[in-house]
Design a protein around this motif. Sequence first.
Motif, PDB file in Angstrom:
ATOM      1  N   UNK A 247      27.408  23.783  94.600  1.00 22.26           N
ATOM      2  CA  UNK A 247      27.870  25.113  94.207  1.00 22.26           C
ATOM      3  C   UNK A 247      29.270  25.370  94.760  1.00 22.26           C
ATOM      4  N   UNK A 248      29.487  25.007  96.025  1.00 28.05           N
ATOM      5  CA  UNK A 248      30.811  25.207  96.623  1.00 28.05           C
ATOM      6  C   UNK A 248      31.855  24.347  95.936  1.00 28.05           C
ATOM      7  N   UNK A 249      31.463  23.108  95.611  1.00 25.11           N
ATOM      8  CA  UNK A 249      32.439  22.195  95.021  1.00 25.11           C
ATOM      9  C   UNK A 249      32.794  22.597  93.604  1.00 25.11           C
ATOM     10  N   UNK A 250      31.804  23.034  92.820  1.00 24.11           N
ATOM     11  CA  UNK A 250      32.056  23.381  91.424  1.00 24.11           C
ATOM     12  C   UNK A 250      32.708  24.745  91.257  1.00 24.11           C
ATOM     13  N   UNK A 251      32.814  25.509  92.345  1.00 24.53           N
ATOM     14  CA  UNK A 251      33.449  26.835  92.305  1.00 24.53           C
ATOM     15  C   UNK A 251      34.869  26.714  91.782  1.00 24.53           C
ATOM     16  N   UNK A 252      35.210  27.565  90.806  1.00 25.93           N
ATOM     17  CA  UNK A 252      36.510  27.431  90.134  1.00 25.93           C
ATOM     18  C   UNK A 252      37.672  27.739  91.050  1.00 25.93           C
ATOM     19  N   UNK A 253      37.472  28.596  92.059  1.00 26.76           N
ATOM     20  CA  UNK A 253      38.545  28.882  93.007  1.00 26.76           C
ATOM     21  C   UNK A 253      39.595  29.838  92.494  1.00 26.76           C
ATOM     22  N   UNK A 254      39.371  30.455  91.317  1.00 26.30           N
ATOM     23  CA  UNK A 254      40.398  31.349  90.752  1.00 26.30           C
ATOM     24  C   UNK A 254      40.720  32.499  91.700  1.00 26.30           C
ATOM     25  N   UNK A 255      39.680  33.028  92.346  1.00 29.09           N
ATOM     26  CA  UNK A 255      39.891  34.156  93.246  1.00 29.09           C
ATOM     27  C   UNK A 255      39.855  33.733  94.712  1.00 29.09           C
ATOM     28  N   UNK A 256      39.870  32.430  94.943  1.00 22.20           N
ATOM     29  CA  UNK A 256      39.800  31.956  96.322  1.00 22.20           C
ATOM     30  C   UNK A 256      41.115  32.258  97.038  1.00 22.20           C
ATOM     31  N   UNK A 257      41.018  32.760  98.240  1.00 23.22           N
ATOM     32  CA  UNK A 257      42.204  33.077  99.021  1.00 23.22           C
ATOM     33  C   UNK A 257      42.350  32.057 100.140  1.00 23.22           C
ATOM     34  N   UNK A 258      43.533  32.013 100.710  1.00 22.19           N
ATOM     35  CA  UNK A 258      43.774  31.120 101.835  1.00 22.19           C
ATOM     36  C   UNK A 258      42.958  31.609 103.028  1.00 22.19           C
ATOM     37  N   UNK A 259      42.290  30.684 103.677  1.00 23.49           N
ATOM     38  CA  UNK A 259      41.437  31.063 104.800  1.00 23.49           C
ATOM     39  C   UNK A 259      41.461  29.967 105.859  1.00 23.49           C
TER      40      UNK A 259
END
Length: 406
Positions: A247-259
């Motif tokens: 699930x984490x890997x397939x996440x598109x990351x469009x809204x992922x922020x730098x963390x």
Amino acid sequence: MTQIDSSTLLPTPSSATLRALGERVQQGMLVFNGKFEVSVANGLVRELFGVDTTGSLDLGRQLEALLPPFAMSQARETGSWIGSLPIGERVITLHLHQHSDAGEEAFLALFQHIDGPEDYERELQQRHAELRQAYLRLNGTQEKLLQSEKMASIGQLAAGVAHEINNPIGYVHSNLGSLQEYLRSLFTVIEAYERALRAPDPKALIPEIDDIRDRLDIDFISRDLPQLMAESREGIERVTRIVRDLKDFSYSGRDESWKLVDLHAGLESTINIIWNELKYKVTLERRYGELPMIECLPSELNQVYMNLLLNAGHAIAERGNIVVSTGVNGDEVWVEFKDNGSGISPELRQRIFDPFFTTKPVGSGTGLGLSISYGIINKHHGRIDLDSTVGEGSCFRIVLPIRQPK
């Protein structure tokens, strides 16, 4: 009935007519071919470039030097190009149009001078808006490409991931069958004890209870039951971990922020997903150093780890080693993937990061893995170093800043 070609009704204007029309245009007008040979240049454009009527050749060369390299190709593809050119101390807006007919190519360039700071600011705002739209389109395409490659990787690993899930599910299912039998035996013993408690002489039923215990092997059940439960719990946790990592890997990351992230957690998550692809021919060794929390986009870095680990596994023909190492060097951290596979020749080394380049058989690779990995690391203001010797193996080292530059 005689057919009349309508083109005969519209005679082609002469060069003198075109030049006369050009002088009436309130913009600098220039007509030239693909070799920058000028056929028409009105007075405004000659004045702009500082040439007289005999300087058409110099005018073409000046324009060729000023145009950005993509202007002509875009005009050929779409029919026009609009941009700004610095000419002397002026900023000029250029509208470039292209037309081809019967193998002949012609360009019409219209120059408009930006008079004051308000016009200049308005022009800059317009260009900025156009560039922003182009950037958003490009960024959206890049995100789709990144996600497509990510899902393609999961698709190629689907059989292995299914096996990694089915294996623990299989023995948990088997353990549940054993647990059902154990419970039936335990309930039988409990019922025997309840009958003894209700009997006038409970001690008289002790031999019967001992016989039931021996027949059902209660002593073995009492030893095996905790182990069975622990094994089942471990299997369920294994499945849960794989599903979470997927699930984490397939996440598109469009809204992922730098963390701030622990890189080792991402490495372990990625290894967990692809382990079935490696475990039959690879001995994996971890040499992790002490790493600080890193500012990054974790799901994108996990894709880089996957690409490099899978490539290392594919480089090993039968049996080999992969060493995953990490460390700190000043204000940077590094993650290294070293294999003892076939290595990469010097001529291929120059092309491995090119999009769609692959040495794998047709249908077994997209040729985008290393290209996308290079883009992700570049986005993190890092770099990928490669050291490889044919026949001895390859070493890819990712170098990342601990904190992203402002």
